[in-house]
Design an enzyme around this catalytic site. Structure first.
Site, PDB file in Angstrom:
ATOM      1  N   LYS A  69      38.770   1.680  51.320  1.00 14.52           N
ATOM      2  CA  LYS A  69      38.320   3.006  51.536  1.00 14.52           C
ATOM      3  C   LYS A  69      38.776   3.401  52.930  1.00 14.52           C
ATOM      4  O   LYS A  69      38.340   3.073  53.901  1.00 14.52           O
ATOM      5  CB  LYS A  69      36.766   2.977  51.339  1.00 14.52           C
ATOM      6  CG  LYS A  69      36.165   4.491  51.464  1.00 14.52           C
ATOM      7  CD  LYS A  69      34.633   4.503  51.070  1.00 14.52           C
ATOM      8  CE  LYS A  69      33.799   4.021  52.397  1.00 14.52           C
ATOM      9  NZ  LYS A  69      32.378   4.186  51.990  1.00 14.52           N
ATOM     10  N   ARG A 112      26.439   3.977  47.148  1.00 12.22           N
ATOM     11  CA  ARG A 112      26.227   2.555  47.508  1.00 12.22           C
ATOM     12  C   ARG A 112      25.587   2.483  48.874  1.00 12.22           C
ATOM     13  O   ARG A 112      24.640   1.404  49.054  1.00 12.22           O
ATOM     14  CB  ARG A 112      27.520   1.991  47.664  1.00 12.22           C
ATOM     15  CG  ARG A 112      28.520   2.479  48.833  1.00 12.22           C
ATOM     16  CD  ARG A 112      28.473   2.032  50.229  1.00 12.22           C
ATOM     17  NE  ARG A 112      29.534   1.758  50.882  1.00 12.22           N
ATOM     18  CZ  ARG A 112      29.375   2.071  52.298  1.00 12.22           C
ATOM     19  NH1 ARG A 112      28.208   2.744  52.790  1.00 12.22           N
ATOM     20  NH2 ARG A 112      30.425   2.377  52.934  1.00 12.22           N
ATOM     21  N   GLN A 140      22.204  10.858  52.011  1.00  8.25           N
ATOM     22  CA  GLN A 140      21.757   9.507  52.065  1.00  8.25           C
ATOM     23  C   GLN A 140      20.565   9.400  51.856  1.00  8.25           C
ATOM     24  O   GLN A 140      19.922   8.330  51.329  1.00  8.25           O
ATOM     25  CB  GLN A 140      22.307   8.902  53.196  1.00  8.25           C
ATOM     26  CG  GLN A 140      23.771   8.735  53.297  1.00  8.25           C
ATOM     27  CD  GLN A 140      24.199   7.929  54.662  1.00  8.25           C
ATOM     28  OE1 GLN A 140      23.508   7.710  55.756  1.00  8.25           O
ATOM     29  NE2 GLN A 140      25.724   7.798  54.868  1.00  8.25           N
ATOM     30  N   ASP A 162      12.603  16.021  58.745  1.00  7.40           N
ATOM     31  CA  ASP A 162      14.095  16.266  59.217  1.00  7.40           C
ATOM     32  C   ASP A 162      13.927  17.162  60.209  1.00  7.40           C
ATOM     33  O   ASP A 162      12.885  18.026  60.215  1.00  7.40           O
ATOM     34  CB  ASP A 162      14.845  16.938  58.139  1.00  7.40           C
ATOM     35  CG  ASP A 162      16.400  16.892  58.384  1.00  7.40           C
ATOM     36  OD1 ASP A 162      16.901  16.203  57.867  1.00  7.40           O
ATOM     37  OD2 ASP A 162      16.753  17.826  59.206  1.00  7.40           O
ATOM     38  N   ASP A 231      21.915   2.775  65.368  1.00  7.07           N
ATOM     39  CA  ASP A 231      20.625   3.020  66.401  1.00  7.07           C
ATOM     40  C   ASP A 231      20.243   4.281  66.923  1.00  7.07           C
ATOM     41  O   ASP A 231      19.862   4.487  67.963  1.00  7.07           O
ATOM     42  CB  ASP A 231      20.752   1.873  67.533  1.00  7.07           C
ATOM     43  CG  ASP A 231      21.896   2.114  68.269  1.00  7.07           C
ATOM     44  OD1 ASP A 231      23.038   2.963  67.908  1.00  7.07           O
ATOM     45  OD2 ASP A 231      22.541   1.254  69.086  1.00  7.07           O
TER      46      ASP A 231
END
Length: 325
Positions: A69, A112, A140, A162, A231
């Site tokens: 990819k 995925r 996501q 958000d 992180d």
């Protein structure tokens, strides 16, 4: 010789479900845990601050799938009307090395990535977990919730935050329509979303110099945190207080840490990777009281096992365009 080209629309039209993606990843992780994969840490180039273009190769023995990819992530893109993630995925014949297919990788990457959160929940969430927090309400986050619906049968509440309130509102409108059973809650801060949650997924933009909102004590006893954003959302103290710290690939995690930009605050002891859990080589959750952190960076094995199903389905249906090599 010819290959199959699958556009984003072609890939989506093949109808691979989130359940099928999770099952494909579970097979891939188990192969990885048994040592039946070849997957070097992904190299990358960085043409602009906080942007990347990564090469992600993998081979899975047994399933006999190999590919690469070539994917980019550019946080400024959405402001200009472009996707954050773009790229291509190439599958090769394992016997001859001949390219078999080239396909858009945005859908694969989104699905995925969300499915990996489902894999984390399968092995690491407390039984009966019914409250999920989503921090960062983008693509996501959507696919992660799709996967958590599959893996958390008791799911009753989804707490959403958000930085952009309109993003939270869009997420809730779309996902509540798709999944009417759980109650969706709008939160005004990341800590407000996280504190009552059994499972937390963070999916904020990955940046080199973050200001994490989630500190020690915010993940409840018995909770599972799944980071899809390196992180960027959690402090070092928050990660270090967890009883178990796992990753989707320890080698890649440590290789990335070695570059000195990300993961400087992760715990010194890494309990397992998801492959070892899927292969039954190490235990997942061992008590209802454990706080567990799963650092899911996204790995090439996930991509190629998903692409394998898509390619086989495309051959069956005559989908895509045949191109000469």
């Amino acid at each position: 010789m010819e290959l199959v080209y699958l556009s984003r629309a072609d890939v989506e039209a093949l109808g691979m479900t989130m359940r099928e993606v999770i099952d494909a990843l579970d097979l891939g992780f188990a192969a990885k845990g048994r040592g039946d994969t070849e997957m070097p840490p992904k190299p990358g180039i960085h043409t602009r601050p906080d942007c990347f273009i990564h090469a992600m190769p993998a081979y899975v023995r047994g399933l006999e799938v190999a590919g690469l990819k070539w994917v980019s992530g550019y946080p400024p893109n959405p402001a200009g009307g472009l996707p954050y993630i773009t790229g291509l995925l190439v599958l090769n014949d394992c016997e001859t090395g001949v390219p078999l297919a080239v396909m858009d990788c945005a859908w694969v990457t989104a699905m995925r990535t969300g499915a990996s959160a489902g894999i984390s929940a399968k092995y690491l969430a407390r039984a009966g977990s019914d409250t999920v927090a989503i921090v960062g309400c983008g693509v996501q986050a959507r696919t992660s919730l799709m996967a958590l619906v599959e893996e958390l049968p008791a799911l009753a509440e989804v707490r959403c935050y958000d930085l952009l309130p309109e993003a939270t509102a869009r997420f809730i409108a779309e996902m509540a329509a798709a999944y009417p059973a759980p109650r969706f809650v709008t939160c005004t801060s990341a800590p407000e979303a996280v504190r009552p949650a059994d499972v937390v997924v963070t999916a904020v933009p990955i940046v080199a110099d973050p200001s994490p909102d989630l500190d020690a004590g915010m993940l409840k006893e018995g909770g599972l945190a799944v980071s899809l954003d390196y992180d960027s959302a959690w402090t070092a103290d928050a990660m270090r207080e967890c009883d178990k710290f796992v990753s989707d690939d320890v080698g890649q995690l440590l290789a990335t840490k070695h570059h000195g930009v990300y993961f400087g605050g992760i715990p010194a002891t890494i309990s397992a990777d998801l492959g070892e859990l899927a292969a039954g080589l190490k235990p997942g959750r061992q008590s209802d009281a454990e706080r567990i952190f799963s650092m899911n960076m996204g790995i090439a094995v996930d991509d190629v096992v998903t692409a394998r199903v898509l390619y086989e389905r495309a051959l069956e249906r005559g989908a895509g365009v045949r191109l000469p090599l």
